[in-house]
Design a protein around this motif. Structure first.
Motif, mmCIF file in Angstrom:
data_model
loop_
_atom_site.group_PDB
_atom_site.id
_atom_site.type_symbol
_atom_site.label_atom_id
_atom_site.label_comp_id
_atom_site.label_asym_id
_atom_site.label_seq_id
_atom_site.Cartn_x
_atom_site.Cartn_y
_atom_site.Cartn_z
ATOM 1 N N GLY A 1 -18.799 1.134 -3.480
ATOM 2 C CA GLY A 1 -18.577 2.574 -3.552
ATOM 3 C C GLY A 1 -18.356 3.216 -2.200
ATOM 4 O O GLY A 1 -18.698 2.656 -1.153
ATOM 5 N N GLN B 1 -20.480 4.147 -6.163
ATOM 6 C CA GLN B 1 -19.266 4.496 -6.892
ATOM 7 C C GLN B 1 -19.425 5.929 -7.402
ATOM 8 O O GLN B 1 -20.471 6.294 -7.925
ATOM 9 N N SER C 1 -14.982 8.032 -10.896
ATOM 10 C CA SER C 1 -14.332 6.719 -10.852
ATOM 11 C C SER C 1 -14.861 5.814 -11.954
ATOM 12 O O SER C 1 -14.094 5.100 -12.612
#
Length: 178
Positions: free
Chosen positions: A76, A103, A107
């Motif tokens: 991430g 992340q 996403s």
């Protein structure tokens, strides 16, 4: 990440045919979405193969999907402040900190949407789709809320401009997959 690790994360394959089912001169090339969906599907398949013991797709369940999402966190790029951090809850911290990169919720949400579609396009039944599980929706909601608190950014649903007469006050817990 090594070149082969990057290839794995992007779902690349040893055969160039896998990326271009038709000649490049053909007007019917894959859209960006379709290409990304294929890469995501290949990456998830590789992730299952790398498990010990390997997990056949037919035995994949929502726990494998949750483990995959947690695995992806290490790649991430979104700073998520921990509760003890002095910048917790600040949208624009004035200095760097040691909090982890994760992340982003958006996403992950988009990834699950693509994988859900790919699962069914590759012969999976909508009734057994592990990407459509309630546990996945709960996980994504928790990630969204946690990241919004940590970054001091309240989550608000985007208003859809395609239908201005529609009421835009939908519940923020409602999830739409495409």
């Amino acid at each position: 990440m090594s070149s082969s690790g990057k290839d794995l994360a992007e779902g690349s394959s040893s055969s160039p045919r896998d990326y271009q089912p038709q000649q490049q001169s053909s007007p019917a090339t894959l859209s960006r979405y379709e290409s990304q969906k294929r890469r995501d599907w290949n990456t998830f398949g590789q992730y299952l193969k790398n498990q010990r013991p390997p997990v056949p797709l037919s035995h994949c369940n929502c726990n494998h999907v949750l483990d995959f999402l947690r695995y992806l966190d290490q790649f991430g790029k979104t700073k998520v402040h921990l509760q003890g951090c002095m910048f917790y809850g600040q949208p624009d911290p004035p200095a760097p900190c040691t909090c982890p990169l994760r992340q982003a919720w958006g996403s992950l949400d988009a990834l699950i949407g693509r994988l859900r579609a790919a699962y069914e396009e590759n012969g999976g039944s909508p009734e057994t789709n592990p990407f459509a599980s309630g546990a996945i929706r709960v996980f994504l909601r928790e990630v969204r809320e946690c990241q919004a608190k940590a970054r001091g950014i309240p989550y608000k649903k985007k208003k859809k401009s395609s239908n201005p007469s529609k009421d835009n006050e939908e519940s923020s817990s409602t999830m739409h997959f495409s």
